[in-house]
Scaffold this motif. Structure first.
Motif, PDB file in Angstrom:
ATOM      1  N   PRO A  90       0.811  -1.230   0.000  1.00 45.94           N
ATOM      2  CA  PRO A  90       0.000   0.000   0.000  1.00 45.94           C
ATOM      3  C   PRO A  90       0.837   1.271   0.000  1.00 45.94           C
ATOM      4  N   ILE A  91       2.123   1.166   0.348  1.00 42.01           N
ATOM      5  CA  ILE A  91       2.972   2.356   0.420  1.00 42.01           C
ATOM      6  C   ILE A  91       3.598   2.659  -0.926  1.00 42.01           C
ATOM      7  N   THR A  92       4.228   1.654  -1.516  1.00 42.03           N
ATOM      8  CA  THR A  92       4.863   1.872  -2.820  1.00 42.03           C
ATOM      9  C   THR A  92       4.937   0.566  -3.598  1.00 42.03           C
ATOM     10  N   TYR A  93       4.613   0.640  -4.881  1.00 41.91           N
ATOM     11  CA  TYR A  93       4.638  -0.534  -5.746  1.00 41.91           C
ATOM     12  C   TYR A  93       6.062  -1.007  -5.988  1.00 41.91           C
ATOM     13  N   SER A  94       7.028  -0.078  -5.946  1.00 43.70           N
ATOM     14  CA  SER A  94       8.433  -0.450  -6.157  1.00 43.70           C
ATOM     15  C   SER A  94       8.899  -1.450  -5.102  1.00 43.70           C
ATOM     16  N   PHE A  95       8.532  -1.195  -3.845  1.00 45.10           N
ATOM     17  CA  PHE A  95       8.931  -2.086  -2.762  1.00 45.10           C
ATOM     18  C   PHE A  95       8.357  -3.482  -2.963  1.00 45.10           C
ATOM     19  N   MET A  96       7.090  -3.524  -3.374  1.00 40.97           N
ATOM     20  CA  MET A  96       6.474  -4.829  -3.602  1.00 40.97           C
ATOM     21  C   MET A  96       7.216  -5.580  -4.705  1.00 40.97           C
ATOM     22  N   SER A  97       7.515  -4.903  -5.808  1.00 42.51           N
ATOM     23  CA  SER A  97       8.235  -5.543  -6.920  1.00 42.51           C
ATOM     24  C   SER A  97       9.604  -6.034  -6.469  1.00 42.51           C
ATOM     25  N   PHE A  98      10.262  -5.236  -5.636  1.00 38.54           N
ATOM     26  CA  PHE A  98      11.583  -5.604  -5.127  1.00 38.54           C
ATOM     27  C   PHE A  98      11.513  -6.915  -4.347  1.00 38.54           C
ATOM     28  N   TRP A  99      10.582  -7.000  -3.396  1.00 43.50           N
ATOM     29  CA  TRP A  99      10.497  -8.186  -2.542  1.00 43.50           C
ATOM     30  C   TRP A  99       9.973  -9.405  -3.304  1.00 43.50           C
ATOM     31  N   ILE A 100       9.048  -9.193  -4.231  1.00 48.37           N
ATOM     32  CA  ILE A 100       8.539 -10.313  -5.034  1.00 48.37           C
ATOM     33  C   ILE A 100       9.648 -10.894  -5.906  1.00 48.37           C
ATOM     34  N   THR A 101      10.463 -10.038  -6.491  1.00 45.14           N
ATOM     35  CA  THR A 101      11.572 -10.527  -7.332  1.00 45.14           C
ATOM     36  C   THR A 101      12.600 -11.273  -6.487  1.00 45.14           C
ATOM     37  N   MET A 102      12.875 -10.766  -5.287  1.00 46.15           N
ATOM     38  CA  MET A 102      13.767 -11.497  -4.380  1.00 46.15           C
ATOM     39  C   MET A 102      13.192 -12.866  -4.048  1.00 46.15           C
ATOM     40  N   MET A 103      11.880 -12.914  -3.796  1.00 42.29           N
ATOM     41  CA  MET A 103      11.224 -14.189  -3.496  1.00 42.29           C
ATOM     42  C   MET A 103      11.378 -15.160  -4.665  1.00 42.29           C
ATOM     43  N   LEU A 104      11.178 -14.667  -5.884  1.00 44.09           N
ATOM     44  CA  LEU A 104      11.320 -15.526  -7.059  1.00 44.09           C
ATOM     45  C   LEU A 104      12.752 -16.018  -7.224  1.00 44.09           C
ATOM     46  N   ALA A 105      13.727 -15.166  -6.876  1.00 41.05           N
ATOM     47  CA  ALA A 105      15.130 -15.581  -6.955  1.00 41.05           C
ATOM     48  C   ALA A 105      15.381 -16.775  -6.038  1.00 41.05           C
ATOM     49  N   PHE A 106      14.858 -16.716  -4.812  1.00 39.77           N
ATOM     50  CA  PHE A 106      15.021 -17.837  -3.882  1.00 39.77           C
ATOM     51  C   PHE A 106      14.270 -19.067  -4.377  1.00 39.77           C
ATOM     52  N   MET A 107      13.077 -18.844  -4.975  1.00 37.75           N
ATOM     53  CA  MET A 107      12.277 -19.966  -5.453  1.00 37.75           C
ATOM     54  C   MET A 107      12.971 -20.667  -6.620  1.00 37.75           C
ATOM     55  N   TYR A 108      13.496 -19.874  -7.571  1.00 38.98           N
ATOM     56  CA  TYR A 108      14.231 -20.470  -8.690  1.00 38.98           C
ATOM     57  C   TYR A 108      15.440 -21.247  -8.183  1.00 38.98           C
ATOM     58  N   ASP A 109      16.090 -20.699  -7.187  1.00 38.42           N
ATOM     59  CA  ASP A 109      17.280 -21.345  -6.629  1.00 38.42           C
ATOM     60  C   ASP A 109      16.939 -22.718  -6.058  1.00 38.42           C
ATOM     61  N   MET A 110      15.788 -22.811  -5.381  1.00 45.36           N
ATOM     62  CA  MET A 110      15.388 -24.091  -4.776  1.00 45.36           C
ATOM     63  C   MET A 110      14.879 -25.066  -5.827  1.00 45.36           C
ATOM     64  N   LEU A 111      14.083 -24.578  -6.794  1.00 47.20           N
ATOM     65  CA  LEU A 111      13.476 -25.468  -7.781  1.00 47.20           C
ATOM     66  C   LEU A 111      14.472 -25.946  -8.834  1.00 47.20           C
TER      67      LEU A 111
END
Length: 725
Positions: free
Chosen positions: A479-500
């Protein structure tokens, strides 16, 4: 110690009603629970389909975030339908995976439906969104029929987790949200009052002090809006017996008005050396400190409002001793009286709330005037906005699929997802551009940080923990900034790709960033070329809506002077004006952050902000409870003012739309006639003179609003005419 206390209080108050914390917590815990349950089931069955566990987490997340119906009952139904929508989409996805481009066609169809069906209600959008994400999941993983049973089990587990956390463990408790919202509001009020005390004590006020004060006032106004919205969902009597929603809104509004009045008044008093008058400085300090210590919503307050009332009376007594004609006082005496008047409102409203809580008696609610919703019979020519947006989305989807297949054939849907999301929730070219930049920057930084962190962390408990932290942070800051959400979602995907994938490569993350940039770029281009809606057109629409609401507001205010017992819920209308002004600032943000034409727009926003400030002073009128004038002469004056001001509002609306031949009344001749007709020396009409003075006081800010409206209209090409014309 003060700095620590200040930032601790700021942190506590930063999330009014704890909405962000509650949503982010529900989403994160739902994801964790769904994934853990599925992993246990998979291990017990000896299956290695970890994708089913991931899908369970996705549905557990979406079951929290996309279910936004108005009632709890409707939300429960939609949550069940979410599971059905996902299951059907997965089934179709597994079937179409063998038919080449057929799955792309169906994916484009889902994109179209998710935008087009929004006009029928939020539920249809939610179901289309889930169907799109489920089909997207099935497409990128090339799901087959043999995998389908476990994936369907994951859908059921995810939906059940979302249901339990939404409606059982974290079920909506409006009373708790209202209580928390008022707590955040009072914390912020006290922070601002602390700053006011500092300003009064300072010998010289620096610009940095004013900036800090204004930042805190802006936050306070936001907290006031949140509290006002919650008062529409919850009866405060359920929390504080005896208190009505109308009383609470008026108290919140008056408190914000008081603190907004303090800043310019104290700055001016400091410039005029008024605080060299030691008694005035001490009395103001005592007044502010006593208001600061009052515990308004406490049934057994340790600090009574009696002290505040006593200090206010002492300030009045001191003012009566100072001669307005004395050159030492005439330049700043009116500022003290302004502070005294609005402080009196706040203390009175706070005292009423406190007494209502102590007595714990249900106060009768005033019945508002019945207002019939006017039906808009003018059908919009051409395609409706939802249809235009869905066509934009389809073109974006097709273009991103084509470009995505060339850029990264193994991940051709990444660009599609980026283009889809950048169009979601944006109305204009400017807002799309801002969201595109935010998503690109957030994705780039998230990919870089995620790659670095993942390279130092081995797959296991720590990486899973970091993944869930990313989920929480993404939706807490969304709700504060869309940039922050994109940042954390991309980090999450990086960890997910790493595991998968058993590791993450630079080329994979680079492809992710490139596809995102291409996707948002295509979405922005389509928004600008296909059924474009200019940011300035949206600003015009919002401005016209604000002026229309202001016209009704001023009419309601003036109507009380000529109609006895006329009810005017000005506090609610004032809050509504505040919301519309905020929306105007939001719509203007893309231009303000740019370079073209922002100077002129900033000037217009300044005038609208000033108008809103004057409108608040009408709410804070000292005669808000009874303002009826019996004198027929006054009726005629007020009616003339009301008609001319209403005409000016109408002409401003036309000027904002670009119509020519508009005109506005200055009303200076009317004002001069009213002011000059007052006979101070005729003692035989003393009571009439008193009413006359009261009328001048009550319509002072109507003149200020009209002057601002005339200024805006003239800037837009309207002709200025006098009343005689």
């Amino acid at each position: 110690m003060f700095i620590f206390s200040y930032w601790f209080s700021r942190l506590v108050a930063a999330d009014p009603g704890r909405r962000r914390l509650k949503t982010a917590s529900k989403a994160t815990i739902s994801v964790i629970t769904a994934v853990v349950i599925m992993l246990i089931l998979l291990k017990a069955a000896g299956s290695s389909q970890i994708t089913a566990a991931i899908l369970a987490g996705v549905i557990g997340l979406m079951g929290i975030l996309v279910v936004n119906d108005e009632t709890t009952k409707a939300k429960k139904v939609t949550t069940g339908l979410v599971a059905l929508s996902s299951a059907v989409s997965l089934g179709i996805g597994s079937f179409l995976s063998r038919y080449g481009q057929a799955e792309n066609v169906f994916l484009v169809l889902l994109v179209f439906l998710s935008f087009y069906l929004q006009k029928f209600g939020i539920r249809y959008f939610s179901l289309s969104m889930v169907a799109f994400m489920s089909f997207y999941f099935a497409s990128i993983l090339h799901v087959t029929f043999s995998q389908l049973p476990w994936l369907l089990a994951g859908v059921i587990v995810g939906a059940c987790c979302a249901f339990i956390y939404n409606f059982v463990i974290f079920k909506d408790r409006p009373a708790n949200v209202l209580r928390s919202s008022m707590k955040s509001f009072h914390i912020q009020v006290n922070l601002v009052l602390d700053l006011i005390i500092e300003l009064i004590q300072k010998k010289q006020i620096e610009p940095a002090h004013i900036k800090q004060y204004n930042r805190n006032i802006k936050k306070l106004a936001e907290y006031a809006r949140v509290a006002s919205e919650e008062l529409g969902n919850t009866d405060p009597h359920d929390i504080w017996p005896g208190v009505t929603a109308e009383q609470m809104r008026l108290y919140v509004f008056d408190t914000v008005m008081l603190l907004q009045t303090y800043s310019p008044a104290i700055r001016k008093l400091s410039e005029l050396k008024a605080f060299n008058h030691f008694d005035i400085q001490q009395l103001l300090l005592q007044l502010v400190e006593s208001i600061r210590q009052a515990e308004v919503l406490n049934e057994n307050p340790t600090h009574s409002l009696t002290d505040a009332a006593q200090h206010l009376q002492e300030l009045r007594q001191k003012l009566s001793e100072l001669e307005p004609q004395d050159k030492r006082y005439k330049d700043w005496l009116y500022l003290i009286r302004r502070i005294e008047t609005i402080s009196n409102h706040v203390i009175d409203e706070a005292y009423e709330l406190q007494q209502a809580i102590v007595k714990q008696e249900k106060q009768p609610q005033k019945e508002a005037e019945e207002q019939e919703d006017e039906e808009d019979n003018d059908e919009e020519k051409g395609l409706k906005p939802s249809t235009k947006k869905s066509i934009q989305a389809v073109i974006t989807a097709v273009a991103t699929l084509i470009f995505g297949s060339f850029l990264s054939p193994s991940h051709q849907y990444w660009a599609l997802l980026a283009g889809y999301l950048v169009l979601l929730g944006t109305e204009t070219i400017g807002s799309t551009f801002v969201k595109a930049v935010q998503r690109s920057v957030g994705t780039l930084l998230g990919a870089a940080v995620g790659f670095v962190v993942a390279s130092f962390v081995s797959p296991g408990i720590l990486e899973i923990t970091l993944l869930f932290i990313c989920v929480f942070m993404a939706f807490y800051f969304f709700p504060i900034t869309y940039s922050f959400m994109s940042f954390w979602i991309t980090m999450m995907l990086a960890f997910m790709y790493d595991m998968l994938l058993g590791g993450i490569s630079e080329s994979l993350l680079l492809a992710r960033v490139l596809d995102t940039v291409v996707g948002v770029g295509i979405g922005l281009a389509v928004s600008a070329l296909v059924f474009p809606k200019r940011t300035r057109d949206k600003i015009t629409d919002t401005s016209v809506e604000y002026v229309a609401a202001l016209k009704e507001f001023v009419h309601t205010y003036l109507h009380r002077f000529t109609k006895q017992y006329a009810f005017a819920n000005l506090a609610d209308k004032g809050m509504e004006l505040e919301k519309k002004l905020k929306q105007l600032h939001v719509d203007s943000d893309p231009i303000i952050k740019g370079f073209v034409g922002r100077s002129r727009l900033q000037q217009f926003l300044t005038v609208f902000t000033a108008i809103n400030y004057y409108a608040k002073h009408l709410v804070a009128s000292s005669t808000r409870n009874e303002a009826f004038y019996k004198e027929a002469e006054f009726h005629g004056v007020v009616k003339e003012v009301e008609e001319k001001v209403a005409s000016n509002f109408t002409q401003l609306e036309k000027a904002l739309r670009g119509e020519r031949g508009t005109y506005v009344y200055t009303l200076e001749d009317v004002r001069q006639k009213i002011e000059q007709s007052l006979d101070y020396f005729d003692t035989s009409v003393q009571s009439r003179n008193l009413q006359h003075l009261q009328l001048l006081h009550n319509i002072y800010y109507v003149w200020k609003i009209n002057q601002s409206v005339v200024h805006l209209a003239k800037e837009l090409g309207a002709e200025e005419i006098s009343n005689e014309d």
